[in-house]
Design a protein around this motif. Structure first.
Motif: not given
Length: 205
Positions: A20-29
């Protein structure tokens, strides 16, 4: 108590938060979005763990994740669940809430499951709806959303467990829990919501 089972589940959950942290940082959520996702899924996972874990295994896992989230907040590991826009310790108190409701009400699966799902579903609904009307803090729109989702959750769990709970009692539980959620600050609602809903369910069953 199976230490191996706790370690396997714990490692899986930590991996989930890392993804979830990776997805947040990758897509700047927006962290408010990823925090809601974690909030809902963590509650769902807790309900599943109630089926496969013993009493002591569940409590031990909840304590370990309390420590993990406290370290994460201190070290700023998981930006996907830690907010900087307001003061809150909700991510640390979430497993404390789960620990508390299981500690006191483990003898009644209906009460524990319903209380956890009210926390997992009604709380993020209140924040989501409330944020459309107000950027910070609680709002009447958010409280209305919390009340509605709480009623729906209790009704659904009554049907699932075959519990005959009067409609007026359901409305009373939802109303009192909504008020408690509205006055709970700094993320303490992650403890007060499951405990108050569990106590009211036991009282009015």
């Amino acid at each position: 108590m199976s230490l191996l089972k706790i370690l396997i589940v714990g490692a899986t959950l930590v991996s989930f938060y890392c993804v979830l942290e990776y997805i947040k940082r990758k897509y700047r959520l927006d962290p408010r979005l990823t925090r809601k996702i974690a909030h809902i899924l963590s509650g769902g996972i807790a309900v599943v763990l109630l089926r496969i874990f013993s009493y002591s295994e569940f409590l031990t896992t909840a304590l370990l994740f309390t420590v993990f989230f406290a370290l994460s907040l201190w070290k700023k590991w998981l930006h996907s669940i830690h907010l900087t826009t307001r003061v809150t310790y909700g991510e640390i108190l979430y497993p404390v809430g789960l620990f508390s409701v299981v500690l006191f009400y483990s003898y009644n699966a209906f009460i524990v499951t319903t209380s956890i799902l009210v926390l997992a579903l009604a709380d993020p609904a209140a924040e989501w709806i409330g944020s459309t009307a107000k950027k910070q803090g609680k709002s009447p729109a958010g409280s209305l959303a919390f009340f509605a989702v709480t009623v729906i959750t209790i009704v659904a769990m009554c049907k699932f467990f075959g519990i005959p709970l009067r409609g007026t009692n359901i409305l009373m539980i939802a109303l009192i829990t909504t008020v408690i959620e509205a006055i709970s600050l700094w993320g303490t609602d992650n403890v007060t919501i499951p405990l108050s809903s569990a106590a009211l369910l036991q009282l009015l069953l």
